[in-house]
Write an enzyme that holds these catalytic residues in place. Structure first.
Site, PDB file in Angstrom:
ATOM      1  N   PRO A 129       0.811  -1.216   0.000  1.00 38.37           N
ATOM      2  CA  PRO A 129       0.000   0.000   0.000  1.00 38.37           C
ATOM      3  C   PRO A 129       0.850   1.275   0.000  1.00 38.37           C
ATOM      4  O   PRO A 129       0.506   2.252  -0.631  1.00 38.37           O
ATOM      5  CB  PRO A 129      -0.821  -0.118   1.292  1.00 38.37           C
ATOM      6  CG  PRO A 129      -0.891  -1.587   1.549  1.00 38.37           C
ATOM      7  CD  PRO A 129       0.390  -2.165   1.034  1.00 38.37           C
ATOM      8  N   THR A 159      -1.761  -9.402  -8.862  1.00 39.29           N
ATOM      9  CA  THR A 159      -2.407 -10.127  -9.960  1.00 39.29           C
ATOM     10  C   THR A 159      -2.510 -11.605  -9.580  1.00 39.29           C
ATOM     11  O   THR A 159      -1.550 -12.167  -9.045  1.00 39.29           O
ATOM     12  CB  THR A 159      -1.566  -9.973 -11.249  1.00 39.29           C
ATOM     13  OG1 THR A 159      -1.432  -8.577 -11.523  1.00 39.29           O
ATOM     14  CG2 THR A 159      -2.210 -10.681 -12.425  1.00 39.29           C
ATOM     15  N   ALA A 179      18.179  -1.961   0.520  1.00 36.66           N
ATOM     16  CA  ALA A 179      17.825  -3.056  -0.389  1.00 36.66           C
ATOM     17  C   ALA A 179      18.416  -4.381   0.071  1.00 36.66           C
ATOM     18  O   ALA A 179      17.863  -5.446  -0.211  1.00 36.66           O
ATOM     19  CB  ALA A 179      18.339  -2.727  -1.782  1.00 36.66           C
ATOM     20  N   PRO A 241      13.523  -7.594 -16.141  1.00 38.71           N
ATOM     21  CA  PRO A 241      13.550  -7.450 -17.608  1.00 38.71           C
ATOM     22  C   PRO A 241      12.643  -8.456 -18.317  1.00 38.71           C
ATOM     23  O   PRO A 241      11.948  -8.105 -19.282  1.00 38.71           O
ATOM     24  CB  PRO A 241      15.024  -7.676 -17.957  1.00 38.71           C
ATOM     25  CG  PRO A 241      15.759  -7.199 -16.749  1.00 38.71           C
ATOM     26  CD  PRO A 241      14.890  -7.597 -15.590  1.00 38.71           C
ATOM     27  N   GLU A 243       9.897  -9.834 -17.046  1.00 41.29           N
ATOM     28  CA  GLU A 243       8.523  -9.385 -16.777  1.00 41.29           C
ATOM     29  C   GLU A 243       8.162  -8.247 -17.740  1.00 41.29           C
ATOM     30  O   GLU A 243       7.080  -8.196 -18.306  1.00 41.29           O
ATOM     31  CB  GLU A 243       8.407  -8.906 -15.332  1.00 41.29           C
ATOM     32  CG  GLU A 243       7.079  -8.230 -15.048  1.00 41.29           C
ATOM     33  CD  GLU A 243       6.843  -7.901 -13.568  1.00 41.29           C
ATOM     34  OE1 GLU A 243       7.731  -8.182 -12.746  1.00 41.29           O
ATOM     35  OE2 GLU A 243       5.758  -7.375 -13.253  1.00 41.29           O
ATOM     36  N   ARG A 269     -18.590   0.656 -42.037  1.00 41.92           N
ATOM     37  CA  ARG A 269     -19.366   1.807 -41.559  1.00 41.92           C
ATOM     38  C   ARG A 269     -19.434   2.917 -42.624  1.00 41.92           C
ATOM     39  O   ARG A 269     -18.388   3.308 -43.173  1.00 41.92           O
ATOM     40  CB  ARG A 269     -18.716   2.357 -40.271  1.00 41.92           C
ATOM     41  CG  ARG A 269     -19.412   3.552 -39.681  1.00 41.92           C
ATOM     42  CD  ARG A 269     -20.687   3.179 -38.996  1.00 41.92           C
ATOM     43  NE  ARG A 269     -21.319   4.339 -38.361  1.00 41.92           N
ATOM     44  CZ  ARG A 269     -22.540   4.311 -37.860  1.00 41.92           C
ATOM     45  NH1 ARG A 269     -23.263   3.192 -37.919  1.00 41.92           N
ATOM     46  NH2 ARG A 269     -23.057   5.382 -37.306  1.00 41.92           N
ATOM     47  N   GLY A 364       4.362  -3.335 -13.689  1.00 44.12           N
ATOM     48  CA  GLY A 364       5.667  -3.802 -14.181  1.00 44.12           C
ATOM     49  C   GLY A 364       6.683  -2.667 -14.197  1.00 44.12           C
ATOM     50  O   GLY A 364       7.751  -2.774 -14.802  1.00 44.12           O
TER      51      GLY A 364
HETATM   52  C1  LIG Z   1      -3.908  -4.055 -12.278  1.00 45.21           C
HETATM   53  C2  LIG Z   1      -2.601  -4.050 -11.565  1.00 45.21           C
HETATM   54  C3  LIG Z   1      -1.912  -5.245 -11.393  1.00 45.21           C
HETATM   55  C4  LIG Z   1      -0.692  -5.265 -10.696  1.00 45.21           C
HETATM   56  N1  LIG Z   1      -0.074  -6.471 -10.446  1.00 45.21           N
HETATM   57  C5  LIG Z   1       0.970  -6.504  -9.584  1.00 45.21           C
HETATM   58  C6  LIG Z   1       1.509  -7.760  -9.140  1.00 45.21           C
HETATM   59  O1  LIG Z   1       1.075  -8.843  -9.566  1.00 45.21           O
HETATM   60  N2  LIG Z   1       2.507  -7.741  -8.236  1.00 45.21           N
HETATM   61  C7  LIG Z   1       3.026  -6.586  -7.731  1.00 45.21           C
HETATM   62  O2  LIG Z   1       3.912  -6.656  -6.914  1.00 45.21           O
HETATM   63  N3  LIG Z   1       2.524  -5.377  -8.130  1.00 45.21           N
HETATM   64  C8  LIG Z   1       1.516  -5.319  -9.033  1.00 45.21           C
HETATM   65  N4  LIG Z   1       0.987  -4.105  -9.415  1.00 45.21           N
HETATM   66  C9  LIG Z   1       1.540  -2.872  -8.842  1.00 45.21           C
HETATM   67  C10 LIG Z   1       2.312  -2.023  -9.856  1.00 45.21           C
HETATM   68  O3  LIG Z   1       3.499  -2.628 -10.229  1.00 45.21           O
HETATM   69  C11 LIG Z   1       2.498  -0.641  -9.206  1.00 45.21           C
HETATM   70  O4  LIG Z   1       1.212  -0.027  -9.139  1.00 45.21           O
HETATM   71  C12 LIG Z   1       3.463   0.238  -9.972  1.00 45.21           C
HETATM   72  O5  LIG Z   1       4.773  -0.272  -9.886  1.00 45.21           O
HETATM   73  C13 LIG Z   1       3.455   1.686  -9.452  1.00 45.21           C
HETATM   74  O6  LIG Z   1       3.576   1.728  -8.072  1.00 45.21           O
HETATM   75  P1  LIG Z   1       2.532   2.622  -7.196  1.00 45.21           P
HETATM   76  O7  LIG Z   1       1.179   2.249  -7.621  1.00 45.21           O
HETATM   77  O8  LIG Z   1       2.894   2.462  -5.772  1.00 45.21           O
HETATM   78  O9  LIG Z   1       2.813   4.103  -7.672  1.00 45.21           O
HETATM   79  P2  LIG Z   1       3.861   5.108  -7.030  1.00 45.21           P
HETATM   80  O10 LIG Z   1       5.183   4.440  -6.910  1.00 45.21           O
HETATM   81  O11 LIG Z   1       3.278   5.702  -5.821  1.00 45.21           O
HETATM   82  O12 LIG Z   1       3.953   6.216  -8.163  1.00 45.21           O
HETATM   83  C14 LIG Z   1       3.005   7.280  -8.287  1.00 45.21           C
HETATM   84  C15 LIG Z   1       3.459   8.157  -9.460  1.00 45.21           C
HETATM   85  O13 LIG Z   1       4.742   8.702  -9.180  1.00 45.21           O
HETATM   86  C16 LIG Z   1       5.627   8.403 -10.231  1.00 45.21           C
HETATM   87  N5  LIG Z   1       6.975   8.167  -9.707  1.00 45.21           N
HETATM   88  C17 LIG Z   1       7.350   7.384  -8.667  1.00 45.21           C
HETATM   89  N6  LIG Z   1       8.662   7.381  -8.530  1.00 45.21           N
HETATM   90  C18 LIG Z   1       9.154   8.205  -9.494  1.00 45.21           C
HETATM   91  C19 LIG Z   1      10.472   8.592  -9.893  1.00 45.21           C
HETATM   92  N7  LIG Z   1      11.569   8.129  -9.270  1.00 45.21           N
HETATM   93  N8  LIG Z   1      10.596   9.449 -10.936  1.00 45.21           N
HETATM   94  C20 LIG Z   1       9.498   9.904 -11.592  1.00 45.21           C
HETATM   95  N9  LIG Z   1       8.241   9.569 -11.273  1.00 45.21           N
HETATM   96  C21 LIG Z   1       8.074   8.709 -10.249  1.00 45.21           C
HETATM   97  C22 LIG Z   1       5.082   7.130 -10.863  1.00 45.21           C
HETATM   98  O14 LIG Z   1       5.544   6.962 -12.192  1.00 45.21           O
HETATM   99  C23 LIG Z   1       3.589   7.399 -10.770  1.00 45.21           C
HETATM  100  O15 LIG Z   1       3.193   8.181 -11.860  1.00 45.21           O
HETATM  101  C24 LIG Z   1      -0.175  -4.049 -10.173  1.00 45.21           C
HETATM  102  C25 LIG Z   1      -0.873  -2.857 -10.377  1.00 45.21           C
HETATM  103  C26 LIG Z   1      -2.062  -2.848 -11.044  1.00 45.21           C
HETATM  104  C27 LIG Z   1      -2.809  -1.553 -11.187  1.00 45.21           C
END
Ligand SMILES: Cc1cc2nc3c(=O)[nH]c(=O)nc-3n(C[C@H](O)[C@H](O)[C@H](O)COP(=O)(O)OP(=O)(O)OC[C@H]3O[C@@H](n4cnc5c(N)ncnc54)[C@H](O)[C@@H]3O)c2cc1C
Length: 378
Positions: A129, A159, A179, A241, A243, A269, A364
């Site tokens: 979250p 997912t 990390a 990579p 993924e 159409r 991803g």
């Molecule tokens: C339908 C769906 C399926 C998914 N499936 C999986 C899954 O199976 N397993 C899993 O682990 N995750 C999964 N995810 C999670 C997904 O990988 C994350 O939502 C994604 O990596 C973005 O993370 P966040 O939502 O926390 O956004 P945030 O990290 O909070 O980012 C919010 C915004 O800030 C921007 N941002 C953040 N950091 C930077 C930066 N350094 N520079 C510039 N901009 C930045 C982002 O690009 C974004 O626009 C899924 C998400 C969805 C919606």
């Protein structure tokens, strides 16, 4: 679609069998899965029975013993069939590979044959979250105890989260915030303390189940840790990579599918006494998309070959994910426009393709994160 030289006769035969299987077992069920928010377990089982799961995992573990091009065919055909429901990218290309590449012999021989038969469905649990892009910040905690670890924490956006039987979970061992504290664990989803939360109500990709997961004093034996303690972040960087290529492949094929639907529609159409395709604007927009799709297939095939040859760099995979996901969104939006008002009506497949496209620029790794990764190589 342009002629492609990536695939051999064996790949083409596999593609034909997937197409036949999909015509019977997938296409007729897409609407039902969209409504239920879940792909049926029977479909996963049927895929296993047809030898379609874990194509590039060795036969000793129940896989096909083939190359990644077979995985790519599955991804392409699923997108060409108009759905992103069965998350083969997660199951075949991610979870199976973490287990195969870093799992103990016990873990591999327990889970991989089950995943190959469709008896067990895999999930990858990285996002939480409070963090998605910044994977170093995961908070799920793995506390060492006698014989293993106790996991506490939560994940979101997972997912296959509802359907999953086996999950790879990223968690932090100890109090270090870097990390190097992150390790990966393989967990059976029916263990005590593994709690499946809500199925999330998404804008698109509705037949794919996405869930919140909670871990409450979840015991994981030491042998279920993947590889070395503290190497989880390195493993994620190594596997991401592949993924990202899975997403790029789905995106290119889905864009092609939307384009094909739009071409059929505008030929039929009529407006102002002629077919919509006869307007110069329609032909120019289609021509632009056709050219981009042609270049896209050539680029994709080069990347798939490089992945098979183990030569695809992290930067190239990030570029492919960025470019093909942006292409998908652009093409699908242009194609919906050609359907006029019908494009916005749910019974037209293009509406679903448009909804399904949006997340490709987010999961991803977002487009912004892809650009950040690419920029580091400059
Ligand atoms: C339908 C769906 C399926 C998914 N499936 C999986 C899954 O199976 N397993 C899993 O682990 N995750 C999964 N995810 C999670 C997904 O990988 C994350 O939502 C994604 O990596 C973005 O993370 P966040 O939502 O926390 O956004 P945030 O990290 O909070 O980012 C919010 C915004 O800030 C921007 N941002 C953040 N950091 C930077 C930066 N350094 N520079 C510039 N901009 C930045 C982002 O690009 C974004 O626009 C899924 C998400 C969805 C919606």
């Amino acid at each position: 679609m342009p002629k492609r030289t990536l695939y051999s006769e064996d790949h083409d035969l596999f593609r034909e069998s997937v197409k036949k299987m999909y015509a019977k077992e997938l296409v007729p069920f897409v609407e039902e899965w969209e409504t239920k928010g879940l792909v049926s377990r029977e479909f996963w089982k049927a895929c296993g029975d047809n030898g379609m799961l874990l194509p590039d995992i060795p036969q000793a573990y129940g896989g096909g013993g083939l190359d990644f091009k077979f995985n790519a065919i599955l991804l392409e055909e699923t997108a060409l069939a108009g759905t992103t429901g069965p998350a083969f990218g997660v199951h075949n290309d991610i979870v199976a590979h973490y287990i195969h590449n870093y799992g103990s012999e016990t873990v591999k021989s327990h889970w991989l044959p089950k995943m190959a038969s469709g008896e067990a469905i895999g999930a990858i649990c990285m996002s939480e979250p409070s963090t998605g892009s910044d994977l170093k910040a995961v908070r799920t905690k793995a506390t060492p105890v006698d014989g293993g670890f106790i996991l506490n924490g939560s994940k979101t956006f997972i997912t296959n989260g509802i359907n999953a039987d086996v999950a790879v979970i990223a968690a932090r061992v100890g109090d270090d915030s870097g990390a190097k504290a992150i390790s990966l664990f393989v967990v059976a989803c029916n263990e005590k303390g593994f709690i499946k939360g809500n199925k999330l109500n998404k804008v698109g990709n509705r037949s794919s189940d996405t869930a919140e997961l909670f871990f409450e004093d979840l015991f994981v034996p030491t042998e279920n840790m993947l590889g070395e303690q503290g190497s989880g972040f390195i493993y994620m960087m190594k596997e991401l990579p592949q993924e990202r290529m899975s997403i790029a492949i789905s995106c290119q094929a889905a864009a092609q599918h939307a384009y094909d639907l739009a071409v059929d529609y505008v030929k039929e159409r009529k407006a102002f006494g002629k077919a919509v395709i006869d307007f110069q604007n329609t032909r120019f927009v289609l021509a632009d998309m056709k050219a981009k799709l042609q270049v896209g297939w050539a680029h994709l095939d080069a990347c798939i070959q490089a992945l098979v040859d183990k030569e695809l760099t992290t930067t190239e995979a990030a570029s492919a994910k960025l470019w093909h996901s942006e292409l998908r969104c652009e093409v699908v939006d242009n194609c919906l426009q050609m359907f006029g008002g019908y494009g916005y009506i749910e019974e037209y497949e293009i509406a679903r393709l448009w909804r399904d496209a949006r997340v490709m620029r987010i999961y991803g790794g977002t487009s912004e994160i892809m650009k950040d990764l690419i920029s580091r190589s400059i």
